[in-house]
Enzyme design. Structure first.
Site, PDB file in Angstrom:
ATOM      1  N   HIS A   1      68.573 -28.034  59.206  1.00 54.37           N
ATOM      2  CA  HIS A   1      68.334 -28.702  60.497  1.00 54.37           C
ATOM      3  C   HIS A   1      69.619 -29.338  61.013  1.00 54.37           C
ATOM      4  O   HIS A   1      69.606 -30.437  61.569  1.00 54.37           O
ATOM      5  CB  HIS A   1      67.250 -29.794  60.359  1.00 54.37           C
ATOM      6  CG  HIS A   1      65.876 -29.232  60.227  1.00 54.37           C
ATOM      7  ND1 HIS A   1      65.187 -28.719  61.285  1.00 54.37           N
ATOM      8  CD2 HIS A   1      65.080 -29.089  59.148  1.00 54.37           C
ATOM      9  CE1 HIS A   1      63.997 -28.287  60.875  1.00 54.37           C
ATOM     10  NE2 HIS A   1      63.913 -28.492  59.579  1.00 54.37           N
TER      11      HIS A   1
ATOM     12  N   ASP B   1      71.592 -16.007  59.107  1.00 50.32           N
ATOM     13  CA  ASP B   1      71.097 -14.985  58.176  1.00 50.32           C
ATOM     14  C   ASP B   1      71.899 -13.692  58.272  1.00 50.32           C
ATOM     15  O   ASP B   1      72.305 -13.118  57.264  1.00 50.32           O
ATOM     16  CB  ASP B   1      69.619 -14.694  58.456  1.00 50.32           C
ATOM     17  CG  ASP B   1      68.763 -15.944  58.360  1.00 50.32           C
ATOM     18  OD1 ASP B   1      69.289 -16.997  57.955  1.00 50.32           O
ATOM     19  OD2 ASP B   1      67.568 -15.860  58.704  1.00 50.32           O
TER      20      ASP B   1
HETATM   21 MG    MG Z   1      63.487 -13.194  59.051  1.00 49.93          MG
END
Ligand code: MG
Ligand code: ADP
Length: 382
Positions: free
Chosen positions: A33, A169
């Site tokens: 966060h 990611d």
């Molecule tokens: Mg994903």
């Protein structure tokens, strides 16, 4: 799946040989966060990912097998050819996003399989996108640079899969490097490799296999709290745009002017940003005890200040503390998912056994156990 099995599967389905590519899932050691508060994250690629065999077919059609789902799909490469199957949309989206960037992507035959658990927070979807982004870039000589390939994956999720994700990611999946984590500024894509070679320790995730129904929009609420606190601070300290640029002392100055809830959220964000820097410094010294302490502090902050933990995750975290685990924390945004644990080798077996048993006794189901090793990013496999 083994490289030979995937090659054999391809041979069986398409009666030809193909080139193989692999891209991994990822973990994030610390920095949660924090991207929207102007801070950095610290992800690394793992030894689990998607393996694909691919061969251009000279036609304008993609013929794709998902080995794990035993599903076959064909689709064209025009915008209107979007396939029904969820998994195929990732591949289609990658093709479309590359075409939008000027790549001449032709048809191809492919089979793929993976060992990143789906939806557990290890980003199987980024592994899938990155595999095809990296492979098609090579096979069709598209010449798209690595950072742009990150955006190809991100935009695939936005435009073809309905997931509004950031870039962490895909960045980790493409840029990952064995023995290193990546300190990444998600807003600028500036990054730095940070050594991660915890000899005598292991990394393991425990999946709480529980997702909590979210009431309201807790993610947006927290963002709004952070923005209000940053605004209050900026009145006294001009130039502060994000909490990542503020100090705890500055937050104390405005405590009476903001709600107690906003104060707690902001305190977490400021501390998490400091902890990330402390962790990076500790990693450079090879001081994994400090890294572990920071992980526990992050968990406490996410649980008590940011309030995004769950009973199950707190329970797993407590077992880790009781078993003398070096570091343990919720990984991901919270409200379910896994804890990430840094464990001394001699304590590993006892910890995992205890956690599985105690969790089962309390909740009537077993947490899943995913050991991971920090590994290389996207690559061709010979
Ligand atoms: Mg994903
Ligand atoms: P995660 O947190 O793992 O990224 P997502 O919901 O974002 O979870 O992505 C999971 C989706 O990615 C699956 O529903 C599927 O469409 C696709 N996917 C990932 N891995 C595989 C696989 N091995 N085989 C087929 N599809 C996969």
């Amino acid at each position: 799946m083994e490289i030979n099995s995937i090659k054999n599967f391809f041979q069986e389905k398409f009666s030809a040989t193909a080139t193989c590519y692999f891209s991994p899932g990822r973990i994030n050691l610390i920095g949660e966060h924090i991207d929207y508060n102007g801070g950095c994250v610290l992800p690394g690629a793992i030894d689990k990912g998607i393996l694909a065999a691919i061969r251009p077919n000279g036609a304008k059609i993609v013929r794709a097998w998902s080995v794990d789902l035993s599903d076959y799909v064909e689709f064209g490469l025009e915008e209107t050819d979007k396939p029904e199957a969820g998994w195929a949309r990732y591949i289609f989206g990658v093709c479309r996003e590359m075409i939008k960037r000027g790549a001449k992507i032709g048809g191809f035959d492919t089979v793929f399989s993976g060992d990143v658990p789906l939806g557990a927070g290890l980003s199987s979807s980024a592994a899938l996108e990155s595999t095809y982004a990296f492979a098609l870039n090579e096979l069709f000589q598209a010449g798209i640079d690595q950072k742009e390939l990150v955006l190809v994956g991100q935009k695939t999720e936005h435009n073809y899969c309905g997931v509004n994700c950031g870039i962490m990611d895909q960045f980790a999946s493409l840029f990952g490097k064995a023995g290193y984590l990546i300190r990444l500024d998600c807003s600028t894509m500036e990054y730095e490799y940070t050594p991660f070679d915890p000899k005598g320790y292991r990394l393991v995730l425990l999946d709480s296999v529980t997702k909590h129904e979210l009431v309201g929009s807790p993610y947006n609420d927290r963002r709004a709290s952070c923005e209000r606190a940053a605004l209050a601070i900026a009145k006294r300290h001009p130039g502060v745009e994000f909490l990542g640029q503020a100090t705890e002392a500055w937050l104390e100055e405005v405590r009476a002017e903001i709600s107690e809830e906003d104060y707690l959220r902001a305190l977490y964000a400021i501390q998490e940003n400091v902890r990330l820097r402390e962790t990076v410094e500790a990693l450079k010294r090879g001081d994994y005890e400090t890294v572990g302490r920071c992980m526990f502090e992050t968990h406490r902050g996410m649980s008590q200040l940011y309030e995004v933990s769950t009973e199950e995750l707190d329970f797993l975290n407590q077992i880790a503390a009781d078993c003398g685990v070096t570091g343990s924390r919720i990984m991901g945004g919270g409200f379910g998912g896994c804890t990430l644990n840094l464990v001394k080798e001699e304590r590993y077996e006892a910890f995992v056994e205890t956690a599985v048993r105690q969790f089962r006794e309390r909740y009537g189901k077993e947490p899943k156990v995913y050991p991971v090793v920090i590994s290389d990013g996207a690559r061709k496999i010979e």
